[in-house]
Enzyme design. Structure first.
Site, PDB file in Angstrom:
ATOM      1  N   LEU A  55       0.814  -1.120   0.011  1.00  0.00           N
ATOM      2  CA  LEU A  55       0.027  -0.088   0.173  1.00  0.00           C
ATOM      3  C   LEU A  55       0.781   1.126  -0.125  1.00  0.00           C
ATOM      4  O   LEU A  55       0.363   2.198  -0.452  1.00  0.00           O
ATOM      5  CB  LEU A  55      -0.782   0.023   1.202  1.00  0.00           C
ATOM      6  CG  LEU A  55      -2.156  -1.088   1.320  1.00  0.00           C
ATOM      7  CD1 LEU A  55      -2.792  -1.042   2.381  1.00  0.00           C
ATOM      8  CD2 LEU A  55      -2.669  -1.163   0.145  1.00  0.00           C
ATOM      9  N   SER A  71      -6.425   0.388   9.929  1.00  0.00           N
ATOM     10  CA  SER A  71      -7.060  -0.951   9.270  1.00  0.00           C
ATOM     11  C   SER A  71      -8.478  -1.115   9.721  1.00  0.00           C
ATOM     12  O   SER A  71      -9.096  -0.591  10.747  1.00  0.00           O
ATOM     13  CB  SER A  71      -6.199  -2.068   9.939  1.00  0.00           C
ATOM     14  OG  SER A  71      -7.042  -3.279   9.585  1.00  0.00           O
ATOM     15  N   TYR A 125      -2.205  -7.535  16.539  1.00  0.00           N
ATOM     16  CA  TYR A 125      -2.605  -6.505  15.260  1.00  0.00           C
ATOM     17  C   TYR A 125      -3.715  -5.600  15.637  1.00  0.00           C
ATOM     18  O   TYR A 125      -3.817  -4.443  14.949  1.00  0.00           O
ATOM     19  CB  TYR A 125      -2.520  -7.398  14.035  1.00  0.00           C
ATOM     20  CG  TYR A 125      -2.787  -6.647  12.890  1.00  0.00           C
ATOM     21  CD1 TYR A 125      -1.634  -5.974  12.137  1.00  0.00           C
ATOM     22  CD2 TYR A 125      -4.175  -6.309  12.232  1.00  0.00           C
ATOM     23  CE1 TYR A 125      -2.181  -5.177  11.095  1.00  0.00           C
ATOM     24  CE2 TYR A 125      -4.435  -5.600  11.039  1.00  0.00           C
ATOM     25  CZ  TYR A 125      -3.175  -4.883  10.616  1.00  0.00           C
ATOM     26  OH  TYR A 125      -3.562  -4.026   9.388  1.00  0.00           O
ATOM     27  N   LYS A 133      -4.068  -1.624  15.666  1.00  0.00           N
ATOM     28  CA  LYS A 133      -4.885  -0.447  14.619  1.00  0.00           C
ATOM     29  C   LYS A 133      -5.662   0.175  15.566  1.00  0.00           C
ATOM     30  O   LYS A 133      -5.986   1.294  15.157  1.00  0.00           O
ATOM     31  CB  LYS A 133      -5.237  -1.291  13.708  1.00  0.00           C
ATOM     32  CG  LYS A 133      -4.177  -2.033  12.742  1.00  0.00           C
ATOM     33  CD  LYS A 133      -3.450  -1.046  12.233  1.00  0.00           C
ATOM     34  CE  LYS A 133      -2.194  -1.560  11.210  1.00  0.00           C
ATOM     35  NZ  LYS A 133      -1.185  -0.506  10.732  1.00  0.00           N
ATOM     36  N   THR A 159      -2.579  -6.834  -2.131  1.00  0.00           N
ATOM     37  CA  THR A 159      -1.253  -6.468  -2.637  1.00  0.00           C
ATOM     38  C   THR A 159      -0.363  -7.619  -3.090  1.00  0.00           C
ATOM     39  O   THR A 159      -1.093  -8.653  -3.069  1.00  0.00           O
ATOM     40  CB  THR A 159      -0.658  -6.220  -1.355  1.00  0.00           C
ATOM     41  OG1 THR A 159      -0.553  -6.944  -0.205  1.00  0.00           O
ATOM     42  CG2 THR A 159      -1.496  -4.816  -0.515  1.00  0.00           C
TER      43      THR A 159
END
Length: 272
Positions: free
Chosen positions: A30, A161, A176, A180, A211
């Site tokens: 990204l 996110s 994670y 975020k 991606t």
């Protein structure tokens, strides 16, 4: 990709001409897509920041292939930097200002993710994730702001996110998700603190994006891709290009009265 010299924005406020833009995590994924979007929007002073010089060289070569038709002067600076290290981040921004004279836009895009159950998550892996995803974003935003404050203006975009708002399934990724969520609230907190200086801080939160790295991972796990697509109301994963409009909007003067805001681009995932 349309060379910026040939692009006529529908609204001039979306143009990034004459703005110095810094993107961390810029060598791939990204981050690299954000660089393409900025070049498309007229940016001619672009700083790519990433951990490894070799990856940065590959990224610049890719951008130059995309911009083979560009006729105007384009200045791209590549800076090797560890965003978890304060001294490294300070040097990167000092070199940026030494080269271009100012910083107008900062995108804190560097981040990592791993999937372990919470009970089995290695402590050193969790620490590294928080160091990159939270501390690295904070250091990037703070050093960018130091150089924006004297100019009384700037746009800082923290890449969050949809995981800041929901719990992803079926893969376990508690650290994670928590990181975020921290980034989302960090954007709001910094926005309030720095608004008096003319600095805007916003958060862009993508959903599942295809991606190159994600495509490689999903090639060996088509069932996971199918699960993600079924959970997304639009029935597909996003392409990196789907974020271009939002990142340019947030970086440019088109969003000059927007700060402390999260924009989620997730195909409707967090609506259900």
């Amino acid at each position: 990709m349309t060379p910026s010299s040939l692009l006529t924005p529908t609204l001039s406020s979306f143009s990034l001409r004459d703005k110095v833009c810094v993107v961390t995590g810029a060598a791939r994924g990204l981050g690299l897509e954000f660089c393409r979007a900025f070049l498309d929007a007229g940016c001619t002073s672009l700083v790519l920041v990433d951990l490894k010089d070799a990856d940065l060289k590959d990224a610049i070569a890719e951008l130059k292939r995309d911009l083979s038709g560009l006729k105007e002067t384009l200045n791209i600076l590549a800076l090797e930097c560890n965003v978890t290290d304060e001294a490294s981040v300070k040097v990167a921004f000092a070199k940026t200002v030494e080269t271009f004279g100012s910083v107008d836009v900062v995108v804190a895009s560097a981040g990592i993710v791993e999937n372990y159950s919470a009970l089995d998550y290695p402590a050193d892996s969790a620490k590294l994730l928080y160091d990159v995803n939270v501390q690295g974003v904070f250091l990037t935003a703070r050093e960018g702001a130091r150089f924006m404050i004297p100019n009384g203006a700037g746009s800082i975009i923290l890449i969050g996110s949809m995981s800041a708002n929901i719990v992803n399934i079926p893969q376990p990724q508690t650290p994670y998700n928590a990181s975020k969520a921290a980034v989302k609230h960090m954007a709001a907190s910094l926005a309030v603190e720095w608004a008096k200086h003319g600095i805007r801080v916003n958060c862009l939160s993508p959903g599942y994006m295809l991606t190159k790295l994600t495509r490689t991972i999903l090639e060996g796990n088509p069932e996971l891709k199918e699960t993600w697509e079924k959970l997304t109301p639009m029935g597909r994963m996003g392409n990196p290009e789907d974020l271009r409009g939002a990142i340019v909007f947030m970086a440019s003067d088109a969003s000059r009265f927007m700060t402390g805001t999260e924009i989620r681009i997730d195909g409707g995932y967090t609506c259900i």
